[in-house]
Structure formats: structure tokens, C-alpha cells
Design an enzyme around this catalytic site. Sequence first.
Site, PDB file in Angstrom:
ATOM      1  CB  CYS A  96      -0.938   0.022   1.204  1.00  0.00           C
ATOM      2  SG  CYS A  96      -2.144  -1.302   1.147  1.00  0.00           S
ATOM      3  CG  HIS A 233      -3.130   3.866   1.752  1.00  0.00           C
ATOM      4  ND1 HIS A 233      -3.545   3.427   0.517  1.00  0.00           N
ATOM      5  CD2 HIS A 233      -3.226   2.795   2.594  1.00  0.00           C
ATOM      6  CE1 HIS A 233      -3.875   2.141   0.602  1.00  0.00           C
ATOM      7  NE2 HIS A 233      -3.699   1.738   1.851  1.00  0.00           N
ATOM      8  CG  ASN A 263      -6.583  -0.503   0.918  1.00  0.00           C
ATOM      9  OD1 ASN A 263      -5.818  -0.117   0.030  1.00  0.00           O
ATOM     10  ND2 ASN A 263      -6.144  -0.928   2.079  1.00  0.00           N
TER      11      ASN A 263
HETATM   12  O1  UT7 Z   1      -3.867  -0.674   3.411  1.00  0.00           O
HETATM   13  C1  UT7 Z   1      -3.157  -1.486   4.283  1.00  0.00           C
HETATM   14  C2  UT7 Z   1      -3.487  -1.160   5.641  1.00  0.00           C
HETATM   15  N1  UT7 Z   1      -4.716  -1.783   6.056  1.00  0.00           N
HETATM   16  C3  UT7 Z   1      -5.518  -1.091   6.814  1.00  0.00           C
HETATM   17  O2  UT7 Z   1      -5.298   0.063   7.048  1.00  0.00           O
HETATM   18  C4  UT7 Z   1      -6.668  -1.807   7.484  1.00  0.00           C
HETATM   19  C5  UT7 Z   1      -6.641  -1.466   8.935  1.00  0.00           C
HETATM   20  N2  UT7 Z   1      -7.720  -2.020   9.695  1.00  0.00           N
HETATM   21  C6  UT7 Z   1      -9.002  -1.603   9.543  1.00  0.00           C
HETATM   22  O3  UT7 Z   1      -9.315  -0.808   8.717  1.00  0.00           O
HETATM   23  C7  UT7 Z   1     -10.010  -2.150  10.523  1.00  0.00           C
HETATM   24  O4  UT7 Z   1      -9.360  -2.838  11.552  1.00  0.00           O
HETATM   25  C8  UT7 Z   1     -11.047  -3.067   9.854  1.00  0.00           C
HETATM   26  C9  UT7 Z   1     -11.976  -2.252   8.994  1.00  0.00           C
HETATM   27  C10 UT7 Z   1     -10.354  -4.142   9.041  1.00  0.00           C
HETATM   28  C11 UT7 Z   1     -11.906  -3.757  10.931  1.00  0.00           C
HETATM   29  O5  UT7 Z   1     -12.489  -2.785  11.794  1.00  0.00           O
HETATM   30  P1  UT7 Z   1     -12.420  -2.979  13.369  1.00  0.00           P
HETATM   31  O6  UT7 Z   1     -13.191  -1.885  13.951  1.00  0.00           O
HETATM   32  O7  UT7 Z   1     -10.978  -3.101  13.734  1.00  0.00           O
HETATM   33  O8  UT7 Z   1     -13.214  -4.345  13.555  1.00  0.00           O
HETATM   34  P2  UT7 Z   1     -12.706  -5.722  14.168  1.00  0.00           P
HETATM   35  O9  UT7 Z   1     -11.695  -6.367  13.295  1.00  0.00           O
HETATM   36  O10 UT7 Z   1     -12.329  -5.449  15.590  1.00  0.00           O
HETATM   37  O11 UT7 Z   1     -14.029  -6.565  14.101  1.00  0.00           O
HETATM   38  C12 UT7 Z   1     -15.205  -6.206  14.857  1.00  0.00           C
HETATM   39  C13 UT7 Z   1     -16.276  -7.233  14.626  1.00  0.00           C
HETATM   40  C14 UT7 Z   1     -15.811  -8.663  14.799  1.00  0.00           C
HETATM   41  O12 UT7 Z   1     -16.831  -9.368  15.474  1.00  0.00           O
HETATM   42  P3  UT7 Z   1     -16.678  -9.702  17.042  1.00  0.00           P
HETATM   43  O13 UT7 Z   1     -15.427 -10.510  17.152  1.00  0.00           O
HETATM   44  O14 UT7 Z   1     -16.578  -8.374  17.717  1.00  0.00           O
HETATM   45  O15 UT7 Z   1     -17.940 -10.458  17.328  1.00  0.00           O
HETATM   46  C15 UT7 Z   1     -15.688  -9.177  13.396  1.00  0.00           C
HETATM   47  O16 UT7 Z   1     -15.907 -10.568  13.299  1.00  0.00           O
HETATM   48  O17 UT7 Z   1     -16.782  -7.147  13.261  1.00  0.00           O
HETATM   49  C16 UT7 Z   1     -16.799  -8.446  12.688  1.00  0.00           C
HETATM   50  N3  UT7 Z   1     -16.551  -8.326  11.258  1.00  0.00           N
HETATM   51  C17 UT7 Z   1     -17.523  -8.094  10.363  1.00  0.00           C
HETATM   52  N4  UT7 Z   1     -18.850  -7.944  10.468  1.00  0.00           N
HETATM   53  C18 UT7 Z   1     -19.554  -7.706   9.360  1.00  0.00           C
HETATM   54  C19 UT7 Z   1     -15.369  -8.375  10.607  1.00  0.00           C
HETATM   55  N5  UT7 Z   1     -15.551  -8.194   9.287  1.00  0.00           N
HETATM   56  C20 UT7 Z   1     -16.872  -8.005   9.106  1.00  0.00           C
HETATM   57  C21 UT7 Z   1     -17.664  -7.757   7.977  1.00  0.00           C
HETATM   58  N6  UT7 Z   1     -18.996  -7.613   8.163  1.00  0.00           N
HETATM   59  N7  UT7 Z   1     -17.139  -7.640   6.731  1.00  0.00           N
END
Ligand code: UT7
Length: 306
Positions: A96, A233, A263
Site C-alpha cells: 500500500c 492512502h 482500498n
Molecule cells: O492498506 C493497508 C493497511 N490496512 C488497513 O489500514 C486496514 C486497517 N484495519 C481496519 O481498517 C479495521 O481494523 C477493519 C476495517 C479491518 C476492521 O475494523 P475494526 O473496527 O478493527 O473491527 P474488528 O476487526 O475489531 O471486528 C469487529 C467485529 C468482529 O466481530 P466480534 O469478534 O466483535 O464479534 C468481526 O468478526 O466485526 C466483525 N466483522 C464483520 N462484520 C460484518 C469483521 N468483518 C466483518 C464484515 N462484516 N465484513
Amino acid sequence: MTNADLEKIVDTSDDWIVQRTGIRQRHIAAEGETTSMLATKAAKAAMDNAGVGPADIDLIILATATPDYTFPATATQVQAALGIHQGVAFDLQAVCSGFVFGVSTADKFLTTGSAKRALVIGAETFSRILDWNDRTTCVLFGDGAGAIVLEAQEGEGTTADRGVLTSHLRSDGRHREKLYVDGGPSSTQTVGHLRMSGREVFRHAVGMVTDVMRDAFEATGLTAKDLDWFVPHQANMRIIDASAEKLGIPPQTIIKTVDRHGNTSAASIPLALAAACADGKIKRGDLVMIEAMGGGFTWGSAIIRW
Ligand code: UT7
């Protein structure tokens, strides 16, 4: 591909995707449409915009993590497709952060006199390395390409000069496990799929990008208030807003296209630049900061006088 389209593929919702990331849609390359094809279109548009032809370009840097083939470098295929037969073309792999690394590398070639006119392209087909059963990653990424032309010109050595005023690159390979692809020619002889611990990446992202943005300000004596545009980004709206807020970057200067592109890795910044130019926002003489962070980890920033 909209969030509603994704609801039919994995257990997700438009609400979740918009709230957590700001993404509303992403574009997917057509069947048979490769990274080099996207890159070539973007490069042609940039060359037309800059008023340069194939004979004028002597450096092509293509930032991509999704090359057409393991080798030759996708950049060489773009070079051929553009009818460019002189100079040098190579791929750059910083995921990225690839476009920021590409801009910085091209700038070194130009300032040392090794090249006169560079094409820097970010192009990706991330849809090909996504695990479409993994809702934690497949909703985040998209395909696309963008490009800029950089030309060596004499300047005054001040921040009023046009071009890349400063660039700052970093990497730390200890973070591999947080964002990687689980395949490759030398390890599995497969292409593999993207794997990410989103929360872990998120935890590091804001601190890392604001560190290199501070480095850029310190190196130039410029401040957040001097920027006309901040083009980060485009991975996640929350990361963008938190980074900007931490450094006091005015919200109205932030270019955001993550809602329409998702992204797109190395393509995200040049796509955002293209959108901001087309909208009449970024104009000649404007001060633009770019920054990115990605797999590796790699991260970097640059300040450009447009
Ligand atoms: O470009 C390279 C760099 N990459 C990035 O910058 C990505 C960085 N990370 C992020 O943008 C965020 O961490 C995400 C968008 C990937 C995730 O957001 P988050 O607020 O960190 O959510 P999380 O991973 O803590 O997940 C929260 C909940 C989980 O459920 P539980 O364990 O709390 O019950 C996940 O299973 O959301 C659930 N979840 C989803 N629910 C619906 C994860 N993916 C999804 C989904 N739809 N697609």
C-alpha cells in the site's frame, strides 16, 4: 461492486462496512483485465494530461503487489504497451505504500540527473488475491490504477519550487504476520491470498503515518496549515480522520475517495490525486502531502508542490 453486492457473497452489511471503513463501493477488473492493462490506461491519461509522448519518458516505476506475472516486471509490459523503447522500467513492491515509495525513488533519479522525465504508476488487481470467503478482508479492497508524470527542472532550492520537496520512507519487517499474502513463487509456488489482522494494522497505522508526516514537516519547515491538500492512502476513513486530526490538518483539505474505490493499495493515492485534479481541487502550485502505510510494514510520506 457495492456493499449490497457483497452482502450476497459473505455475511456482512452495508452498515458495518460504511461505519467501520467508510467504503461504499469498489471497482473490480473485468475478466482477463490485468494490472498492466489498468496501468497502461492510467499512464496514457497522465501523459496526455502532462503533454508528453513516448519519446519523453526515460523512467517508469510501477508500484504493485499484484503483477501480471512473477516476471518479467509488469512495468516493462507497460513500457512496451506505451511504445516507450528507451530508459528503464521496473516494478516496486511496497504494497500500500508503493506509490509513495515510487514517487520518492523517481525523485532521486531526477535530482541526481539519472533520468529526465518519470512516469510513476500505482496499479493493482487486489480482487485476484482476496479470499472471497473471508469477510474480514474481501470487503475492504478494490482494483484500480493511477499515474503521474514527474519532470526534472531547475529550482531555487526553496519550498516554492515545484515537484517533490521532501520524502520519507520507512519499513519494519517484524510486522509481517499482521498483513501478508500466504503464497509466493519461492515458498508455496502459488499466488496465495491476502491475510490481515485488521485491528492490529489499525493499531499501528495512525502512529506510523503521523511519524513520517512529522518528519516531512520538520525537513521542510512547513506546517499542516501550509498544506493545500492532504492526500492519504485510502484504506479506512477512520485512519484518515484520526491521522489528520492528530496533526491539525484542516478537514476541508483532506481528499477522500475510499468511499468509491475501497482500498486499492498502491493505486489509492494516484486515484485520489486524479479525482482531486478532475474535480478542480488540486491546481498548479498547490502544496500536497501524500502518505501511506501497508504490508511489511512499510510507510512513508512526501510533500509535493503541484
Ligand atoms: O492498506 C493497508 C493497511 N490496512 C488497513 O489500514 C486496514 C486497517 N484495519 C481496519 O481498517 C479495521 O481494523 C477493519 C476495517 C479491518 C476492521 O475494523 P475494526 O473496527 O478493527 O473491527 P474488528 O476487526 O475489531 O471486528 C469487529 C467485529 C468482529 O466481530 P466480534 O469478534 O466483535 O464479534 C468481526 O468478526 O466485526 C466483525 N466483522 C464483520 N462484520 C460484518 C469483521 N468483518 C466483518 C464484515 N462484516 N465484513
